[in-house]
Motif scaffolding. Structure first.
Motif, PDB file in Angstrom:
ATOM      1  N   ARG A 119       0.839  -1.204   0.000  1.00 36.88           N
ATOM      2  CA  ARG A 119       0.000   0.000   0.000  1.00 36.88           C
ATOM      3  C   ARG A 119       0.872   1.250   0.000  1.00 36.88           C
ATOM      4  O   ARG A 119       0.579   2.232  -0.691  1.00 36.88           O
ATOM      5  CB  ARG A 119      -0.941  -0.026   1.205  1.00 36.88           C
ATOM      6  N   ASP A 122       2.273   1.539  -3.498  1.00 39.48           N
ATOM      7  CA  ASP A 122       1.253   2.041  -4.429  1.00 39.48           C
ATOM      8  C   ASP A 122       1.079   3.556  -4.277  1.00 39.48           C
ATOM      9  O   ASP A 122       0.989   4.287  -5.265  1.00 39.48           O
ATOM     10  CB  ASP A 122      -0.088   1.344  -4.180  1.00 39.48           C
ATOM     11  N   GLY A 148      -5.049  -1.552  -6.806  1.00 31.47           N
ATOM     12  CA  GLY A 148      -4.328  -1.892  -5.594  1.00 31.47           C
ATOM     13  C   GLY A 148      -4.975  -3.108  -4.981  1.00 31.47           C
ATOM     14  O   GLY A 148      -5.234  -4.089  -5.650  1.00 31.47           O
ATOM     15  N   ARG A 222      -1.921 -10.652  -1.834  1.00 31.65           N
ATOM     16  CA  ARG A 222      -3.359 -10.381  -1.772  1.00 31.65           C
ATOM     17  C   ARG A 222      -4.189 -11.665  -1.737  1.00 31.65           C
ATOM     18  O   ARG A 222      -5.173 -11.763  -1.017  1.00 31.65           O
ATOM     19  CB  ARG A 222      -3.775  -9.513  -2.968  1.00 31.65           C
TER      20      ARG A 222
END
Length: 246
Positions: A119, A122, A148, A222
């Motif tokens: 994060r 990103d 994302g 993820r």
């Protein structure tokens, strides 16, 4: 008289020559109370304790891991982590369950840290290079892809891996249907070239990537964070606040 003085000086020199090595040895002994071998043993012991703590293990469990890896398992799978190795060589169901639960906890912490860093990455990319696409296909480098963590309920998230024929077939079906989706490659090792090569083999349309209707992304943990069951490929969508396989 001079002969007596010379004899006395010679006697003193001989006495010093005899006594000095002993005195020097006593001095060295008193100044070095730690035996070198003992110091090395202490350092090795501290290192073993630290290695055990890093994996949430006791020292005796780490020692058993070292013993296990000196056997057949270490020859067949030399890069196994301690928890997997101990779980495979568990001596009881209770021990196997213990290492499985411990590994889930360790993996969850690793994924959490990975996602937190992703994060931040990103955000940094968008801040420093808002007009540059992170993973480009030839002919699709004019606009940015900003996917994302999956979060757009109107889009699909598609998780694939390299060397997976059904993954390419599924992506082709979705592309032909006109669906918009964010593609995540599991095990990409943050290697843009790997995703580009896979996208070319899967015949993903660069124009779709350029328009943003299809995005190409590194998984970065993820898939594990979603906690879904089953093998890849996987198409997921957020339904009622929860991610579900479609």
């Amino acid at each position: 008289m001079n002969r007596k003085i010379l004899s006395l000086a010679l006697a003193i020199n001989l006495a010093v020559g005899v006594i000095s090595p002993v005195a020097a040895q006593n001095t060295r002994t008193s100044a070095s109370p730690v035996v070198p071998g003992q110091e090395q043993t202490t350092t090795a012991s501290n290192s073993e304790e630290q290695n055990a703590r890093d994996w949430g293990l006791r020292v005796e469990e780490w020692t058993r891991y070292r013993e296990v890896m000196r056997g057949p398992l270490g020859i067949y799978s030399p890069n196994l982590d301690p928890l997997t190795a101990l779980g495979i060589e568990a001596r009881s169901d209770e021990e196997r369950r213990h290492y499985a639960e411990l590994q889930v906890q360790v993996e969850a912490r690793r994924v959490e840290k990975t996602l937190a860093y992703q994060r931040a990455y990103d955000a940094a990319w968008q801040r420093l290079h808002p007009g540059i696409q992170r993973v480009n296909l030839p002919g699709a480098n004019q606009t940015s892809s900003t996917a994302g963590v999956p979060g757009d309920t109107n889009r699909l998230a598609v998780f694939i891996k390299d060397g997976c024929d059904p993954c390419g077939q599924l992506v082709q079906q979705l592309q032909t249907s006109g669906a918009e989706f964010d593609l995540y490659m599991v095990g990409s090792r943050q290697d843009d070239a790997r995703i580009r090569d896979w996208a070319r083999r899967a015949r993903i349309d660069p124009a779709r990537v350029r328009s943003g209707s299809i995005t190409l992304n590194h998984d970065a943990g993820r898939w594990l964070s979603l906690g879904l069951q089953g093998d890849l490929p996987a198409v997921v969508r957020q339904v009622g606040g929860e991610w579900q396989r479609q």
